[in-house]
Each structure stands twice: as C-alpha cells, then as structure tokens.
Design a protein around this motif. Structure first.
Motif, mmCIF file in Angstrom:
data_model
loop_
_atom_site.group_PDB
_atom_site.id
_atom_site.type_symbol
_atom_site.label_atom_id
_atom_site.label_comp_id
_atom_site.label_asym_id
_atom_site.label_seq_id
_atom_site.Cartn_x
_atom_site.Cartn_y
_atom_site.Cartn_z
ATOM 1 N N UNK A 51 -73.968 48.514 -32.568
ATOM 2 C CA UNK A 51 -73.258 48.699 -33.649
ATOM 3 C C UNK A 51 -72.093 49.758 -33.678
ATOM 4 N N UNK A 52 -72.346 50.774 -32.752
ATOM 5 C CA UNK A 52 -71.546 51.843 -32.112
ATOM 6 C C UNK A 52 -70.179 51.631 -31.749
ATOM 7 N N UNK A 53 -70.465 50.542 -30.841
ATOM 8 C CA UNK A 53 -69.180 49.873 -30.305
ATOM 9 C C UNK A 53 -68.462 48.829 -30.896
ATOM 10 N N UNK A 54 -69.254 48.292 -31.796
ATOM 11 C CA UNK A 54 -68.384 47.407 -32.846
ATOM 12 C C UNK A 54 -67.699 48.263 -33.760
ATOM 13 N N UNK A 55 -68.152 49.297 -34.428
ATOM 14 C CA UNK A 55 -67.399 50.238 -35.185
ATOM 15 C C UNK A 55 -66.102 51.041 -34.448
ATOM 16 N N UNK A 56 -66.424 51.262 -33.123
ATOM 17 C CA UNK A 56 -65.329 51.825 -32.313
ATOM 18 C C UNK A 56 -64.075 50.714 -32.138
ATOM 19 N N UNK A 57 -64.485 49.511 -31.876
ATOM 20 C CA UNK A 57 -63.555 48.471 -31.941
ATOM 21 C C UNK A 57 -62.870 48.312 -33.260
ATOM 22 N N UNK A 58 -63.713 48.305 -34.301
ATOM 23 C CA UNK A 58 -63.279 47.741 -35.619
ATOM 24 C C UNK A 58 -62.074 49.064 -35.998
ATOM 25 N N UNK A 59 -62.410 50.163 -35.672
ATOM 26 C CA UNK A 59 -61.500 51.206 -35.980
ATOM 27 C C UNK A 59 -60.341 51.062 -35.191
ATOM 28 N N UNK A 60 -60.101 50.851 -33.929
ATOM 29 C CA UNK A 60 -58.998 50.500 -33.261
ATOM 30 C C UNK A 60 -58.255 49.535 -33.901
ATOM 31 N N UNK A 61 -58.874 48.333 -34.360
ATOM 32 C CA UNK A 61 -58.179 47.225 -35.012
ATOM 33 C C UNK A 61 -57.538 47.714 -36.427
ATOM 34 N N UNK A 62 -58.273 48.282 -37.051
ATOM 35 C CA UNK A 62 -57.844 48.863 -38.365
ATOM 36 C C UNK A 62 -56.982 49.721 -38.288
ATOM 37 N N UNK A 63 -56.787 50.705 -37.197
ATOM 38 C CA UNK A 63 -55.698 51.476 -37.000
ATOM 39 C C UNK A 63 -54.433 50.597 -36.734
ATOM 40 N N UNK A 64 -54.438 49.641 -36.063
ATOM 41 C CA UNK A 64 -53.291 48.944 -35.770
ATOM 42 C C UNK A 64 -53.301 47.729 -36.743
ATOM 43 N N UNK A 65 -53.791 47.682 -37.971
ATOM 44 C CA UNK A 65 -53.633 46.947 -39.201
ATOM 45 C C UNK A 65 -53.868 45.316 -38.506
ATOM 46 N N UNK A 66 -55.022 45.332 -37.648
ATOM 47 C CA UNK A 66 -55.312 43.771 -37.167
ATOM 48 C C UNK A 66 -56.678 43.493 -37.733
ATOM 49 N N UNK A 67 -56.633 42.473 -38.526
ATOM 50 C CA UNK A 67 -57.912 41.888 -39.023
ATOM 51 C C UNK A 67 -58.654 40.904 -38.208
ATOM 52 N N UNK A 68 -59.998 40.751 -38.337
ATOM 53 C CA UNK A 68 -60.876 39.937 -37.541
ATOM 54 C C UNK A 68 -61.103 38.487 -38.293
ATOM 55 N N UNK A 69 -60.613 37.514 -37.900
ATOM 56 C CA UNK A 69 -60.741 35.964 -38.479
ATOM 57 C C UNK A 69 -62.262 35.584 -38.234
#
Length: 181
Positions: A51-69
């Motif tokens: 879960x921690x790794x997921x959230x770290x990656x999600x934060x990077x995506x969010x910072x770059x305004x990239x969504x997960x399809x």
C-alpha cells in the motif's frame, strides 16, 4: 464537451514507455499523455506492491496530473488448475491495488493450458468478476496468445458465459494465432 465533438485521451502502459516508472512518468508528461495503465512498477508486478508503494507511485502520478485507467494484472496467466485460494489471493491483491490507484478497471487473462478446461476457466473468471463487482471494479479480458481466449469464438463464449466481463481487444494477439483481425 461541445455537441458533436468527441474527446480522445491517449493511454500508455508505463512499462512499455520506459523500464523505470519514474522515467516513464517524465516521458508521458512531456508527451502530454495523462492516462496510464500500470503493470510493472518498481521492478515488480503491480499486484505485489505494498500500500505504501502504491501511494508513493500515485502521488508521483498525481503531481504530474496523470490518471490511472487500469491495472494490468497477471490474473489468469496461469494454468486454470491453480488452487481457488491462491487464485482469490491474486484477485484480492488486484482489487486492493486498484483501490489504491483509484481505478475501476483490472485487465485479466483466460488461463494457459486451458483449451480442454472450458468449465474451469469460466468458473474461475466468474469468481474473479463477482469479487470485483462487490468492490465496484470491472474486469476486462485480454485475448492473449496461448490463453483460452486466443480466438474470437472462445472470447465470445467467455463473454456470453461470464456476465459482467468486458473485453480488451488486442489485434496483434489474434494475428499471432492466425486470426485475420
């Protein structure tokens, strides 16, 4: 959206953009692609992330305004004789990761060494779809070469017999099995 106009968003699997997830995010941002499918991240399959790794990656995506399809799971990339408990562990991990990445779609497969195990393929896929449905997540089947769903006829059979299953069409996979797509 204006009447008569269609909006198209390009989506890219991050591990096909670059070996490094971080490099892939930078390249996608530079190219203006703001939608991704996740499969291999941090040198592991997506459903093995904590879960921690997921959230770290999600934060990077969010910072770059990239969504997960979608997340592209290894569900169904085994023999259909996989024990139910082990299979459902994979499904539950995929659901957990999908929730972590705030996506409602998991890509799955239809088992290898399964041409003569249709009933078991259908039973396992129903288990997966039902578990996902309870979590408001959908499953999309890919027509992988060598899997049960490597011909249009078997894909249709699965779609007819596994209610709620979606289909992720990959023309090159059909062509690899000799189907003119």
């Amino acid at each position: 959206m204006e009447k008569g106009k269609i909006t198209v968003r390009l989506c890219a699997p991050t591990d096909e953009v670059a070996d490094s997830f971080f490099a892939a995010v930078a390249i996608l941002k530079q190219q203006g692609i703001d939608l991704v499918e996740l499969r291999g991240i941090l040198n592991t399959n997506i459903i093995k992330l904590s879960n921690v790794e997921c959230h770290r990656c999600l934060n990077l995506l969010g910072f770059n305004r990239i969504d997960v399809w979608a997340i592209s799971s290894p569900i169904g990339k085994t023999d259909p004789d996989i024990p139910d408990e082990e299979f459902m562990d994979q499904v539950n991990n995929a659901i957990r990761v999908a929730h972590n990445f705030r996506t409602k779609l998991i890509r799955i497969f239809s088992f290898f060494n399964a041409y003569d195990k249709r009933d078991e393929v259908i039973r396992k896929l129903r288990m997966c779809v039902e578990a996902c449905k309870k979590e408001n997540i959908k499953c999309s089947l890919e027509n992988e070469k060598g899997s049960y769903a490597d011909t249009p006829e078997r894909v249709i059979d699965l779609l007819d017999n596994v209610k709620g299953l979606l289909f992720n069409y990959d023309a090159s996979n059909f062509e690899q099995t000799g189907v003119d797509s």
